[in-house]
Motif scaffolding. Sequence first.
Motif, mmCIF file in Angstrom:
data_model
loop_
_atom_site.group_PDB
_atom_site.id
_atom_site.type_symbol
_atom_site.label_atom_id
_atom_site.label_comp_id
_atom_site.label_asym_id
_atom_site.label_seq_id
_atom_site.Cartn_x
_atom_site.Cartn_y
_atom_site.Cartn_z
ATOM 1 N N GLN A 100 84.014 12.565 8.273
ATOM 2 C CA GLN A 100 85.053 13.171 9.328
ATOM 3 C C GLN A 100 85.466 14.813 9.089
ATOM 4 O O GLN A 100 85.304 15.412 10.338
ATOM 5 N N ALA A 101 85.205 15.314 7.994
ATOM 6 C CA ALA A 101 85.288 16.614 7.796
ATOM 7 C C ALA A 101 84.068 17.314 8.311
ATOM 8 O O ALA A 101 84.041 18.495 8.923
ATOM 9 N N GLY A 102 82.897 16.833 8.183
ATOM 10 C CA GLY A 102 81.680 17.393 8.703
ATOM 11 C C GLY A 102 81.696 17.487 10.152
ATOM 12 O O GLY A 102 81.391 18.163 10.850
ATOM 13 N N THR A 103 82.173 16.274 10.855
ATOM 14 C CA THR A 103 82.265 15.868 12.047
ATOM 15 C C THR A 103 83.049 16.891 12.742
ATOM 16 O O THR A 103 83.195 17.528 13.754
ATOM 17 N N GLN A 104 84.322 17.199 12.152
ATOM 18 C CA GLN A 104 85.316 18.176 12.549
ATOM 19 C C GLN A 104 85.037 19.621 12.526
ATOM 20 O O GLN A 104 84.872 20.129 13.719
ATOM 21 N N ARG A 105 83.904 19.885 11.628
ATOM 22 C CA ARG A 105 83.363 21.249 11.557
ATOM 23 C C ARG A 105 82.361 21.410 12.633
ATOM 24 O O ARG A 105 82.330 22.514 13.269
ATOM 25 N N VAL A 106 81.643 20.383 12.946
ATOM 26 C CA VAL A 106 80.626 20.359 14.085
ATOM 27 C C VAL A 106 81.329 20.423 15.328
ATOM 28 O O VAL A 106 81.019 21.547 16.232
ATOM 29 N N LEU A 107 82.567 19.771 15.501
ATOM 30 C CA LEU A 107 83.221 19.995 17.014
ATOM 31 C C LEU A 107 83.919 21.442 17.115
ATOM 32 O O LEU A 107 83.944 21.712 18.046
ATOM 33 N N GLN A 108 84.425 21.715 15.763
ATOM 34 C CA GLN A 108 85.030 23.167 15.827
ATOM 35 C C GLN A 108 83.800 24.023 16.319
ATOM 36 O O GLN A 108 84.104 24.909 17.289
ATOM 37 N N ASP A 109 82.693 24.294 15.773
ATOM 38 C CA ASP A 109 81.573 25.009 15.830
ATOM 39 C C ASP A 109 81.190 24.823 17.440
ATOM 40 O O ASP A 109 80.953 25.900 18.164
ATOM 41 N N LYS A 110 81.315 23.668 17.829
ATOM 42 C CA LYS A 110 80.825 23.301 19.217
ATOM 43 C C LYS A 110 81.903 23.909 20.157
ATOM 44 O O LYS A 110 81.378 24.546 21.198
ATOM 45 N N ASN A 111 83.158 23.580 19.751
ATOM 46 C CA ASN A 111 84.256 24.385 20.968
ATOM 47 C C ASN A 111 84.085 25.798 20.542
ATOM 48 O O ASN A 111 84.392 26.554 21.931
ATOM 49 N N ALA A 112 83.940 26.395 19.695
ATOM 50 C CA ALA A 112 83.910 27.783 19.650
ATOM 51 C C ALA A 112 82.682 28.418 20.420
ATOM 52 O O ALA A 112 82.984 29.225 21.215
ATOM 53 N N GLU A 113 81.624 27.649 20.359
ATOM 54 C CA GLU A 113 80.399 28.085 21.258
ATOM 55 C C GLU A 113 80.716 27.903 22.688
ATOM 56 O O GLU A 113 80.484 28.763 23.670
ATOM 57 N N LEU A 114 81.465 26.823 23.006
ATOM 58 C CA LEU A 114 81.639 26.609 24.311
ATOM 59 C C LEU A 114 82.860 27.791 24.922
ATOM 60 O O LEU A 114 82.797 28.102 26.027
ATOM 61 N N GLN A 115 83.730 27.943 24.173
ATOM 62 C CA GLN A 115 84.502 29.014 24.623
ATOM 63 C C GLN A 115 83.964 30.338 24.778
ATOM 64 O O GLN A 115 84.391 31.016 25.794
ATOM 65 N N GLN A 116 82.857 30.655 23.749
ATOM 66 C CA GLN A 116 82.291 31.682 24.018
ATOM 67 C C GLN A 116 81.641 31.856 25.434
ATOM 68 O O GLN A 116 81.167 32.850 26.229
ATOM 69 N N GLU A 117 80.826 30.540 25.620
ATOM 70 C CA GLU A 117 80.239 30.291 26.824
ATOM 71 C C GLU A 117 81.038 30.582 28.087
ATOM 72 O O GLU A 117 80.608 31.230 29.164
ATOM 73 N N LEU A 118 82.126 29.803 28.126
ATOM 74 C CA LEU A 118 82.972 29.812 29.143
ATOM 75 C C LEU A 118 83.510 31.403 29.369
ATOM 76 O O LEU A 118 83.712 31.678 30.557
ATOM 77 N N GLY A 119 83.801 32.216 28.153
ATOM 78 C CA GLY A 119 83.918 33.709 28.466
ATOM 79 C C GLY A 119 83.092 34.482 28.926
ATOM 80 O O GLY A 119 83.266 35.114 29.929
ATOM 81 N N ARG A 120 81.781 34.038 28.689
ATOM 82 C CA ARG A 120 80.677 34.950 29.523
ATOM 83 C C ARG A 120 80.583 34.498 30.741
ATOM 84 O O ARG A 120 80.520 35.095 32.071
ATOM 85 N N THR A 121 80.981 33.169 31.086
ATOM 86 C CA THR A 121 80.811 32.559 32.441
ATOM 87 C C THR A 121 81.873 33.403 33.369
ATOM 88 O O THR A 121 81.762 33.783 34.370
#
Length: 249
Positions: free
Chosen positions: A80-101
Amino acid sequence: MTQPSTARGGGFSGWLVRGLSRLMLLLVVFAAGALAMHFGMHAGEHADLQARQSQVESLQAELARAQADLAARRSEAEVQAGTQRVLQDKNAELQQELGRTRDQLAFYEQLIPPGPAGAVAVRAFDIQADGEFLRYRVLLTRNAAPQAEPFKGRMRFVANGRSHGKAVKIELNPPVASATGEAAASSAPGADPLALVFDQFQRSTGVLQQVPDLTIESVRLEILEGDTVRAAQDAALNRAVPGRAGVLP
């Protein structure tokens, strides 16, 4: 005279045998009682020992189950901790992509010209002399709804300059296919290299043919829809930098 002695000797012997027999019987009874008492006393201890051993085995089995359950919960927590870290990294990446968009959307919204729906504007126009050719770069925008029909038109380039000492205006055209292999490769056979078909943005680059005996001072770009000029912009003619022929600033 000898018979009484014999009788007394035989009676003593019988009495001794009977006494020894009784003594042996008493010893046997005593030994049996002692053994029975010993085994009776330790039988309870043996049963208690077996009960305690059974209890220890039960506790060991329960401990093993608890340890296995703890290991499973730790493994699940790690997953669960690994999945949460992956989701947090993916969320941060999506937030950056959203900012660029959002930044790109804001940039393109600034490019959309004001005015009525369908209005076309020339956002950038550069033209540069390169030998016997002129290289141009154009950026067009259009204020149109997403479902609107695309704009269909054509670019027209008009040179302002002097020829034989006189001020003239001459329309510039792309070179013929046989004049330069580059010009031939820039468009399909029979296609108009100056034609335009776009919705909201259009970037166009190409080559125009120089006119002999014409000193160009500036070039006017006109965006035509049929015979109607929808937008226009003038640009001064830039000279190519030595060693960088064909490279626009």
